[in-house]
Motif scaffolding. Structure first.
Motif, mmCIF file in Angstrom:
data_model
loop_
_atom_site.group_PDB
_atom_site.id
_atom_site.type_symbol
_atom_site.label_atom_id
_atom_site.label_comp_id
_atom_site.label_asym_id
_atom_site.label_seq_id
_atom_site.Cartn_x
_atom_site.Cartn_y
_atom_site.Cartn_z
ATOM 1 N N ALA A 1 66.212 3.212 113.032
ATOM 2 C CA ALA A 1 65.416 2.930 111.839
ATOM 3 C C ALA A 1 65.453 4.074 110.843
ATOM 4 O O ALA A 1 65.603 5.250 111.206
ATOM 5 N N PHE A 2 65.310 3.693 109.587
ATOM 6 C CA PHE A 2 65.028 4.609 108.487
ATOM 7 C C PHE A 2 63.607 4.277 108.039
ATOM 8 O O PHE A 2 63.325 3.126 107.692
ATOM 9 N N VAL A 3 62.737 5.269 108.082
ATOM 10 C CA VAL A 3 61.321 5.025 107.805
ATOM 11 C C VAL A 3 60.906 5.862 106.601
ATOM 12 O O VAL A 3 61.035 7.093 106.605
ATOM 13 N N GLY A 4 60.410 5.182 105.560
ATOM 14 C CA GLY A 4 60.057 5.871 104.339
ATOM 15 C C GLY A 4 58.595 5.724 103.954
ATOM 16 O O GLY A 4 58.083 4.598 103.876
ATOM 17 N N ARG A 5 57.938 6.861 103.722
ATOM 18 C CA ARG A 5 56.603 6.820 103.131
ATOM 19 C C ARG A 5 56.771 6.421 101.668
ATOM 20 O O ARG A 5 57.526 7.037 100.908
ATOM 21 N N ILE B 1 58.897 13.104 111.508
ATOM 22 C CA ILE B 1 60.072 12.415 112.053
ATOM 23 C C ILE B 1 61.070 13.422 112.607
ATOM 24 O O ILE B 1 61.678 13.194 113.664
ATOM 25 N N ARG B 2 61.205 14.558 111.937
ATOM 26 C CA ARG B 2 62.094 15.601 112.461
ATOM 27 C C ARG B 2 61.572 16.113 113.800
ATOM 28 O O ARG B 2 62.362 16.440 114.699
ATOM 29 N N ALA B 3 60.266 16.166 113.966
ATOM 30 C CA ALA B 3 59.684 16.656 115.216
ATOM 31 C C ALA B 3 59.918 15.687 116.371
ATOM 32 O O ALA B 3 60.164 16.113 117.508
ATOM 33 N N ILE B 4 59.851 14.396 116.108
ATOM 34 C CA ILE B 4 60.006 13.432 117.205
ATOM 35 C C ILE B 4 61.468 13.090 117.478
ATOM 36 O O ILE B 4 61.819 12.645 118.577
ATOM 37 N N VAL C 1 65.885 7.678 114.627
ATOM 38 C CA VAL C 1 64.975 7.457 113.503
ATOM 39 C C VAL C 1 65.161 8.558 112.464
ATOM 40 O O VAL C 1 65.169 9.742 112.797
ATOM 41 N N SER C 2 65.310 8.143 111.218
ATOM 42 C CA SER C 2 65.513 9.096 110.118
ATOM 43 C C SER C 2 64.500 8.840 109.022
ATOM 44 O O SER C 2 64.146 7.684 108.751
ATOM 45 N N ALA D 1 65.897 15.039 97.309
ATOM 46 C CA ALA D 1 67.121 14.402 97.816
ATOM 47 C C ALA D 1 68.277 15.392 97.811
ATOM 48 O O ALA D 1 69.064 15.470 98.767
ATOM 49 N N ALA D 2 68.395 16.180 96.743
ATOM 50 C CA ALA D 2 69.458 17.177 96.655
ATOM 51 C C ALA D 2 69.260 18.289 97.686
ATOM 52 O O ALA D 2 70.223 18.781 98.290
ATOM 53 N N GLU D 3 68.009 18.672 97.905
ATOM 54 C CA GLU D 3 67.693 19.749 98.847
ATOM 55 C C GLU D 3 67.985 19.348 100.289
ATOM 56 O O GLU D 3 68.532 20.128 101.076
ATOM 57 N N THR D 4 67.598 18.137 100.661
ATOM 58 C CA THR D 4 67.645 17.714 102.067
ATOM 59 C C THR D 4 68.862 16.871 102.430
ATOM 60 O O THR D 4 69.214 16.776 103.609
ATOM 61 N N GLY D 5 69.474 16.218 101.442
ATOM 62 C CA GLY D 5 70.562 15.290 101.735
ATOM 63 C C GLY D 5 70.098 13.999 102.368
ATOM 64 O O GLY D 5 70.911 13.221 102.889
ATOM 65 N N LEU D 6 68.788 13.763 102.341
ATOM 66 C CA LEU D 6 68.254 12.546 102.950
ATOM 67 C C LEU D 6 68.600 11.316 102.117
ATOM 68 O O LEU D 6 68.813 11.409 100.905
ATOM 69 N N PRO D 7 68.641 10.145 102.765
ATOM 70 C CA PRO D 7 68.866 8.917 102.007
ATOM 71 C C PRO D 7 67.682 8.589 101.117
ATOM 72 O O PRO D 7 66.562 9.100 101.311
ATOM 73 N N VAL D 8 67.940 7.737 100.139
ATOM 74 C CA VAL D 8 66.924 7.273 99.184
ATOM 75 C C VAL D 8 66.936 5.750 99.212
ATOM 76 O O VAL D 8 68.004 5.128 99.332
ATOM 77 N N GLN D 9 65.773 5.129 99.125
ATOM 78 C CA GLN D 9 65.711 3.678 98.976
ATOM 79 C C GLN D 9 64.694 3.322 97.897
ATOM 80 O O GLN D 9 63.633 3.928 97.796
ATOM 81 N N THR D 10 65.046 2.337 97.093
ATOM 82 C CA THR D 10 64.144 1.858 96.058
ATOM 83 C C THR D 10 64.606 0.486 95.592
ATOM 84 O O THR D 10 65.522 -0.099 96.180
ATOM 85 N N HIS D 11 63.953 -0.044 94.557
ATOM 86 C CA HIS D 11 64.278 -1.364 94.015
ATOM 87 C C HIS D 11 64.976 -1.215 92.665
ATOM 88 O O HIS D 11 64.692 -0.286 91.912
ATOM 89 N N LEU D 12 65.844 -2.166 92.367
ATOM 90 C CA LEU D 12 66.567 -2.132 91.102
ATOM 91 C C LEU D 12 66.836 -3.546 90.589
ATOM 92 O O LEU D 12 67.374 -4.383 91.312
ATOM 93 N N SER D 13 66.415 -3.792 89.341
ATOM 94 C CA SER D 13 66.793 -5.024 88.624
ATOM 95 C C SER D 13 66.581 -6.278 89.468
ATOM 96 O O SER D 13 67.467 -7.118 89.590
#
Length: 484
Positions: free
Chosen positions: A169-173, A205-208, A215-216, A239-251
């Protein structure tokens, strides 16, 4: 806490079907797929009598037969890669099938925000998230890109449950700090507060799961209107600092696009809003992308950002019909999303069949006036193509294309065992229980008579199958679901 590990090596015997490329499925019969204790595929032995040659296989791998579990298919069964849901809102799971008569923005305020806000109650959140993860696993979803809520403890709980239940899973706050676009009791206090809370969830998430083996975290601005410029800027920097993925909505919706234009008049289109804040990256997952312009599609292709196609919710909320072939032709990677609860079903198989049907709507003349017959015909997706989007395409969208999505040496064993219903030949005369259920295993709506080709069996599964056909599910070699 670390992801549970397998104690034994495993061999899976039978028929394996996976995508070789966008429009081609590969059928591997009489095959052994060998999976080591780490969950990685270490050998694929095809087209020979593997059961009689297991000792030779073990010797080649340096395995002790006493420490190997063997799993064999029955008649009518085959292994298929696990599905990848590239866009799903876990806290909205209780609302699946409830979207009323409203459009997107009204639906958010009427159904979505109240449900999400209520999951600050961790007892309720555990009940909702536990059911969501188990249900998606039962439908063969081995990887899910989850939106959680703005609440850190509830988001962390979702990550904990995914790890414990074995789902990748990828879990995003969810980040949303624009007070004009959110309820007063469900909004981040400020851009700085939003970033700090996001960092808290990332740290958990990094701790677990320190290596993000299962899980990321994923940076999750809900969508541009819900975030201030300062928040979007800080998330782009993160995003630039961590290299983590990004998710959002578009159009997704025409009214939404108009709203974005009014809030960000300096940007040359919706996609350009995200790009201006550094949020269009090769690891960005953009849900919907229904109404993109040529320029926006070109921008996504240049940035390497991907699209989650959500045909169920796009139809249910009357958002529109995303042009998948058009996106693929322009070099934009595409996967499938259920978008629960805008979408009514947690099944990626359902998303696959709906993607196929939506593509046929785009091939109808009244849907694209002025488009040539040849171009309309090209819009149509095949069974092979939607299954690619559900597996290898989805893996590319979430950045796991080298790890999951197919049965190849070096990949991790994320798989589902599919069983199709075999219709037995009736004996002469009429039996006492003619017309009644035989009391055997429920194989759902897929009836196989025995004369179908493998391509036809797979087509029947895509159009008629459901969770009753998903007998077992493995993630990284670990059995995570069994249908009783």
């Amino acid at each position: 806490m670390a992801p549970p590990k397998n104690e034994r090596n495993q061999v899976f015997l039978g028929s394996f079907i996976h995508s070789k490329k966008l429009d081609e499925l590969e059928y591997l019969h009489n095959t052994a797929v060998c999976v080591d204790k780490s969950g990685k595929i270490v050998a694929v032995e095809a087209e020979h009598d593997v059961e009689k040659n297991l000792d030779t296989l073990y010797s080649k791998l340096g395995w002790d037969a006493s420490n190997v579990d063997v799993h064999s298919t029955k008649e009518g069964q085959f292994f298929f890669p696990g599905f990848i849901d590239t866009h799903i809102h876990a806290p909205q799971y209780p609302n699946a099938g409830i979207f009323g008569k409203s459009t997107l923005l009204d639906w958010l305020n009427t159904y979505t925000f109240p449900m999400e806000a209520s999951l600050k109650d961790l007892t309720k959140a555990r009940r909702v998230y536990g059911r969501c993860v188990r249900k998606t696993l039962s439908h063969g979803t081995t990887t899910a890109a989850y939106y959680a809520t703005i609440d850190v403890p509830a988001t962390n709980l979702l990550a904990d449950l995914c790890l414990a239940l074995g789902q990748r899973a990828f879990v995003g706050r969810v980040c949303m700090d624009n007070p004009d676009m959110a309820p007063a009791d469900y909004v981040d206090e400020s851009a700085d507060a939003s970033l700090a809370l996001t960092r808290e969830s990332i740290a958990h998430i990094r701790a677990i799961d320190p290596d993000y083996a299962l899980v990321s975290p994923v940076l999750t601005p809900r969508f541009a209107p819900s975030c201030t410029r300062d928040s979007l800027r800080q998330l782009g920097a993160l995003a630039a600092e961590t290299g983590l993925p990004v998710q959002t909505h578009l159009s997704e919706n025409v009214r939404e696009i108009e709203l974005v234009a009014s809030l960000f008049p300096e940007a040359d289109g919706y996609a350009a809003v995200y790009d201006g804040f550094g949020l269009l990256t090769p690891r960005t997952i953009l849900a919907h992308a229904v109404h993109l312009s040529e320029a926006e599609a070109g921008l996504l292709a240049r940035r390497g950002s991907k699209v989650s196609h959500c045909p169920c919710s796009n139809s249910a909320i009357t958002s529109g019909e995303a042009r998948v072939r058009w996106l693929l032709d322009r070099g934009v990677g595409v996967g499938l999303g259920t978008d629960v609860s805008g979408g009514y079903s947690p099944s990626v198989l359902e998303a696959a069949r709906l993607a196929l049907l939506v593509s046929r709507h785009l091939a109808m003349p009244h849907q694209q006036p002025g488009v040539s017959d040849a171009d309309r015909e090209r819009a149509k997706l095949s069974v092979e193509e939607v299954l690619y989007l559900a597996t290898r395409g989805g893996a590319e969208v979430v950045g796991l294309e080298r790890r999951v999505g197919a049965f190849e040496v070096g990949m991790e064993f994320d798989a589902q065992l599919i069983g199709l219903g075999l219709v037995e030949e009736a004996s002469a005369g009429i039996k006492e229980n003619e017309g009644q259920e035989d009391g055997g295993e429920d194989d759902g709506n897929v009836d196989v008579f025995g004369w179908e080709t493998w391509e036809e069996k797979v087509a029947k599964w895509v159009f008629n199958g459901d969770d009753r056909n998903t007998k077992r599910v493995w993630v990284k070699g670990r059995l995570v679901h069994t249908r009783v």
